[in-house]
Design a protein around this motif. Structure first.
Motif, mmCIF file in Angstrom:
data_model
loop_
_atom_site.group_PDB
_atom_site.id
_atom_site.type_symbol
_atom_site.label_atom_id
_atom_site.label_comp_id
_atom_site.label_asym_id
_atom_site.label_seq_id
_atom_site.Cartn_x
_atom_site.Cartn_y
_atom_site.Cartn_z
ATOM 1 N N ASN A 83 0.831 -1.203 0.000
ATOM 2 C CA ASN A 83 0.000 0.000 0.000
ATOM 3 C C ASN A 83 0.868 1.257 0.000
ATOM 4 N N ARG A 84 1.917 1.264 0.794
ATOM 5 C CA ARG A 84 2.800 2.433 0.843
ATOM 6 C C ARG A 84 3.803 2.427 -0.303
ATOM 7 N N LEU A 85 4.068 1.251 -0.837
ATOM 8 C CA LEU A 85 4.980 1.171 -1.975
ATOM 9 C C LEU A 85 4.435 1.921 -3.181
ATOM 10 N N GLN A 86 3.106 1.955 -3.329
ATOM 11 C CA GLN A 86 2.527 2.612 -4.503
ATOM 12 C C GLN A 86 2.816 4.113 -4.524
ATOM 13 N N GLN A 87 3.147 4.707 -3.368
ATOM 14 C CA GLN A 87 3.504 6.122 -3.360
ATOM 15 C C GLN A 87 4.878 6.361 -3.992
ATOM 16 N N LEU A 88 5.688 5.286 -4.114
ATOM 17 C CA LEU A 88 7.007 5.402 -4.734
ATOM 18 C C LEU A 88 7.006 4.929 -6.182
ATOM 19 N N ALA A 89 5.994 4.186 -6.588
ATOM 20 C CA ALA A 89 5.911 3.640 -7.949
ATOM 21 C C ALA A 89 4.574 4.057 -8.551
ATOM 22 N N PRO A 90 4.534 5.145 -9.313
ATOM 23 C CA PRO A 90 3.254 5.729 -9.737
ATOM 24 C C PRO A 90 2.410 4.849 -10.643
ATOM 25 N N THR A 91 2.995 3.837 -11.303
ATOM 26 C CA THR A 91 2.176 2.984 -12.165
ATOM 27 C C THR A 91 1.580 1.800 -11.407
ATOM 28 N N LEU A 92 1.859 1.710 -10.108
ATOM 29 C CA LEU A 92 1.337 0.633 -9.278
ATOM 30 C C LEU A 92 0.084 1.130 -8.564
ATOM 31 N N GLN A 93 -0.993 0.329 -8.619
ATOM 32 C CA GLN A 93 -2.222 0.672 -7.903
ATOM 33 C C GLN A 93 -2.552 -0.441 -6.902
ATOM 34 N N PHE A 94 -2.934 -0.031 -5.705
ATOM 35 C CA PHE A 94 -3.258 -0.978 -4.631
ATOM 36 C C PHE A 94 -4.563 -0.545 -3.987
ATOM 37 N N TYR A 95 -5.507 -1.487 -3.881
ATOM 38 C CA TYR A 95 -6.789 -1.216 -3.226
ATOM 39 C C TYR A 95 -7.120 -2.392 -2.319
ATOM 40 N N SER A 96 -7.564 -2.078 -1.105
ATOM 41 C CA SER A 96 -7.867 -3.162 -0.173
ATOM 42 C C SER A 96 -8.959 -2.720 0.786
ATOM 43 N N SER A 97 -10.143 -3.321 0.661
ATOM 44 C CA SER A 97 -11.177 -3.107 1.664
ATOM 45 C C SER A 97 -11.024 -4.105 2.807
ATOM 46 N N ASN A 98 -10.367 -5.202 2.544
ATOM 47 C CA ASN A 98 -9.884 -6.136 3.570
ATOM 48 C C ASN A 98 -8.853 -7.032 2.872
ATOM 49 N N PRO A 99 -8.093 -7.823 3.607
ATOM 50 C CA PRO A 99 -7.029 -8.598 2.949
ATOM 51 C C PRO A 99 -7.506 -9.472 1.792
ATOM 52 N N ARG A 100 -8.694 -10.058 1.899
ATOM 53 C CA ARG A 100 -9.184 -10.888 0.796
ATOM 54 C C ARG A 100 -9.553 -10.032 -0.410
ATOM 55 N N ASN A 101 -10.288 -8.956 -0.170
ATOM 56 C CA ASN A 101 -10.716 -8.087 -1.264
ATOM 57 C C ASN A 101 -9.646 -7.027 -1.516
ATOM 58 N N THR A 102 -8.532 -7.497 -2.049
ATOM 59 C CA THR A 102 -7.378 -6.660 -2.323
ATOM 60 C C THR A 102 -7.032 -6.780 -3.797
ATOM 61 N N ALA A 103 -6.696 -5.661 -4.403
ATOM 62 C CA ALA A 103 -6.298 -5.644 -5.809
ATOM 63 C C ALA A 103 -4.947 -4.960 -5.932
ATOM 64 N N VAL A 104 -4.031 -5.598 -6.645
ATOM 65 C CA VAL A 104 -2.750 -4.990 -6.996
ATOM 66 C C VAL A 104 -2.688 -4.952 -8.519
ATOM 67 N N ASN A 105 -2.682 -3.751 -9.083
ATOM 68 C CA ASN A 105 -2.678 -3.573 -10.526
ATOM 69 C C ASN A 105 -1.471 -2.748 -10.965
ATOM 70 N N ILE A 106 -1.065 -2.942 -12.196
ATOM 71 C CA ILE A 106 -0.018 -2.141 -12.816
ATOM 72 C C ILE A 106 -0.572 -1.599 -14.125
#
Length: 813
Positions: A83-106
């Protein structure tokens, strides 16, 4: 005071003991490649060594778009998870309403946005020391003893064991050493933030070395629940990792690894954001339903950070595993074998109605996963040819036992007011759906990539992959009334029909197999010393999916069997890039332009009703993501470093004519053939059966995203120790984005900018003490917005972290 868990207290004590008792003289240390480059004596020695292509080489020499973050940058910027890594890599997207419902996209691609289904694959692979982590929940855990992280953009299936169509996050940890060394770190901050880390490595014998690492993070929540008096969205993470290295021969190294990671947070909830007018009758929209039950949210200002969720919340989460890695140098090449087992245990409790009313009294879908992988890989390096050949096997079993129950307020909320049963709480109170499901998934692959150095400047790099996949699922929902009577779905009395309108029994057993061929071709040319141009075309696939959480139903309420399986995605990817260094390699500028087209895109379709179906997968005809990326860094001397990265991403549905409608076009009478649907937000209107969202934006993708920062240092002496005092800044910006699979005016999130500062002292013998503040200007922003179930117009949200501050002390020995 927010109680710090026993586990984290023990870890904090261990870290403090190590920190205070560590010797002041640093021992010689084998640094991670990126750290070694970062601390090199020569100011123009800015090469960053990566293993993105399964061999060690400079990031500037590979024809691949890759962002590299080393351990020091992770630690000092507080990027301790994805989640905090995406602030350093602008093409990385992270969304998580809970650990199961988590999306990591590029680049906006990877997994469909919304509720997660076990029946589809991740498009962004997460790899830790060559081991594939199939459960995206692993992205919510703290990084543990990491040396370097590489974010690879674009399809990577011809180099990595599991086919990854959007990119990969390649994490390398610090390895056991034959010289005693270690690192201890303690952080304290507001919101009772406490983090402790400890890593120790050294020899056990002449040819055996071990490394043990611990990490613990605790923080009280940032949202106050006025019902329970608790703070939710807390952190409570524990991680342990142990490695043993055996140098069996001069050319053979065998590493045994075991890890255990546990989360026990008071999570995950939301706050009231707003209401929007849907096409339901006015007396069935949120304002009228809430007024009829004398309900009002605790605050209409989301950033008061108040909620009144009345169901138990829990995000209990354990991810663990073991691996055996053998690296055998054979002549000019290296043979690698990686055998791994991963385990995931998920124990959630949620409040799915997003309110303080007892509408949904229980919602949980605990899951257990066992995953086994085997990868064989041979990498050869020669004068004219380099190549990687590999074989990969993957076997997974997931079991889920779901329970969802209605509460006392459910009848009034879910049964139309003109039905007398809506005034009888006993009709739906205690109505329970019990879901049993399992998924068995097998994947086998052969993959390889060749680099042919036609001349000293020109290289041709083809790659190919053959993949076989088999998926077999089972889903059963049984429905019971509040008195324990099972409903079979054939009942005809009014009371039973009202109950079956909320939960329908269902059984499905989808299964499918698929073969596909992936291939790519990259041409690269060194235009001048330290200037590399490249072009890539990749034909890739995301394998078949199955609807593992139940099937949509037809007009007669019967499951649609044809929806059980989802066609594979077909990916056409084009990329042009330029990598350059200049000013005696003190400056680096990398550019990439890309276009990715996906046919039969695997999209999430959400059902707006309580409990009927959490969501299912369907194929959108075509989506497209295209854009331009730039990465710039400058290091004129050891005293100053600055960087800036930016991305323009235009990601949209090219053709999706039968998508679910947004809330402003939902909830009314379904339009019959020839009928014209009502205008958006027309109460009691006529709603289209589905919507054409062709040309609209993909969810979760900002058109503009930037990361930028700088750090400078000056020599000084502190506490009798020579070293450097430093001041650093890291900022990020992303423009607005949609937070719903079908774009809605109710769920657009405004852009925001975050600023982080740090100031500290780093001694020459390995001591580091710094203070930090994150989101320094206390920016109010949302990470996600959610459409409340039932098409009542309720919009809930997850606010991002407020301003946090603290201090960190670390020592390397």
């Amino acid at each position: 005071m927010y109680p710090f868990s026993t586990r984290s207290t023990l870890l904090l004590g261990a870290g403090l003991t190590a920190l205070l008792s560590a010797p002041s003289t640093a021992f010689a240390q084998d640094q991670a490649p990126a750290e070694a480059a970062d601390t090199a004596e020569e100011p123009n020695s800015n090469d960053i060594i990566v293993t993105a292509r399964r061999r060690s080489e400079s990031a500037q020499d590979i024809p691949l778009a890759v962002s590299v973050i080393d351990a020091r940058q992770l630690d000092e910027t507080g990027a301790f998870n994805v989640n905090r890594l995406q602030q350093l890599a602008p093409t990385l997207q992270f969304y998580s309403s809970n650990p199961r419902n988590t999306a990591v996209n590029i680049r906006g691609l990877g997994v469909p946005f919304g509720l997660t289904s076990d029946g589809f694959e991740q498009g962004v692979g997460i790899y830790v020391d060559d081991v594939y982590y199939s459960r995206v929940a692993s992205a919510t855990f703290d990084f543990l003893d990491v040396a370097q992280i590489e974010v690879l953009r674009g399809p990577q299936g011809t180099l990595y064991g599991k086919n990854t169509t959007a990119g990969a996050i390649n994490i390398t940890t610090n390895q056991p050493s034959f010289v005693f060394e270690g690192r201890a770190e303690i952080s304290l901050g507001n919101y009772e933030f406490r983090q402790a880390r400890l890593a120790v490595s050294g020899p056990l014998s002449e040819n055996v070395a071990a490394r043990v690492a611990f990490s613990g993070t605790s923080r009280r929540g940032t949202i106050r629940n006025v019902v329970t008096g608790q703070d939710i969205q807390s952190l409570d993470n524990l991680g342990v990792r142990a490695q043993m290295l055996w140098e069996a021969a001069d050319n053979l190294k065998i590493t045994l690894v075991g890890d255990y990671n546990k989360q026990d947070a008071n999570c995950c909830g939301s706050v009231f954001v707003r209401t929007g007018t849907t096409q339901r009758p006015l007396n069935r929209q949120f304002a009228a339903l809430a007024a009829a039950q004398n309900y009002a949210p605790p605050s209409t200002n989301s950033f008061d950070r108040l909620t009144d969720l009345d169901s138990q919340l829990n995000a209990g989460n354990v991810i663990a595993g073991a691996s055996l890695r053998a690296v055998w140098d054979i002549g000019p090449g290296t043979f690698t074998s990686v055998t791994a087992w991963r385990y995931w245990d998920w124990k959630p409790e949620n409040d799915r109605d997003f309110t303080g009313l007892p509408i949904v009294s229980l919602s949980q879908n605990p899951s257990q996963q066992n995953q086994y992988t085997q990868e064989f890989r041979y990498a050869y390096t020669g004068d004219k040819f380099d190549f990687v050949l590999g074989a990969f096997a993957f076997d997974q079993r997931i079991d889920t036992q779901g329970t969802e129950a209605q509460g006392l307020a459910a009848s009034r909320w879910n049964i139309a007011p003109n039905n007398a049963l809506s005034n009888d709480p006993s009709v739906l109170n205690g109505l329970t759906a019990r879901n049993t499901q399992f998924l068995e998934s097998t994947s086998l692959a052969l993959f390889g990539q060749v680099s042919w150095k036609v001349t000293d400047a020109f290289t041709i790099q083809p790659g190919a992959r053959v993949n076989y996949d088999k998926k077999k699922g089972f889903y059963q929902r049984r429905v019971f009334t509040g008195t324990g009577t099972e409903l079979l779905g054939t009942e005809t009395d009014a009371r039973s029909r009202a109950q079956l309108g909320v939960f329908q029994p269902q059984v499905s057993a989808p299964e499918d197999t698929d073969w596909n061929l992936t291939y790519d071709l990259t041409l690269s040319y060194e235009l001048a010393p330290d200037v590399l141009a490249y072009g890539t075309y990749a034909k890739s696939f995301k394998t078949i999916g199955i609807n593992q959480n139940g099937l949509p139903t037809d007009a007669n309420g019967q499951p649609i069997a044809a929806a059980g399986t989802i066609r594979p995605e077909t990916v056409d990817h084009f990329e042009l890039g330029l990598k350059s260094q200049f000013w005696d390699r003190k400056a680096t500028l990398n550019l990439a332009a890309f276009r990715t087209e996906i046919s039969d895109y695997q999209a999430t379709v959400n059902n707006g009703q309580f409990g009927v179906l959490r969501g299912f997968l369907a194929n959108a005809d075509k989506v497209r993501s295209q854009g331009v990326e730039a990465d710039f860094s400058i290091r004129p001397s050891q005293r100053f470093t600055a960087y800036a990265s930016g991305a323009y991403t235009d990601a949209k549905y090219v053709r999706f004519t039968d998508a679910p409608c947004p809330p402003e076009l939902s909830g009314g009478t379904t339009a019959a053939a020839g009928q014209t649907p009502s205008a958006p937000s027309t109460p009691g209107g006529i709603s289209p059966a589905n919507c054409d969202i062709s040309g609209q934006r993909l969810p979760g993708v900002s058109k503009w995203a930037f990361s930028f920062g700088a750090v400078g240092n000056l020599p000084t002496e502190f506490l009798g120790k020579p070293g450097d005092v430093y001041l650093g800044y890291d900022g990020s910006y992303r423009s607005g984005f949609s937070s719903n699979p079908s774009p809605s005016a109710f769920t657009n999130i405004e852009g925001y900018h975050l600023s982080n500062f740090r100031i500290g002292f780093r001694s020459d013998d390995g001591f580091n003490l710094f203070a930090w503040v994150r989101n320094a200007f206390d920016e109010n922003y949302f990470e996600q917005l959610f459409v409340g179930p039932g098409n009542t117009g309720l919009i809930a949200g997850l606010p991002g972290d407020p301003r946090t501050w603290g201090a960190t002390a670390a020592i390397t020995f």
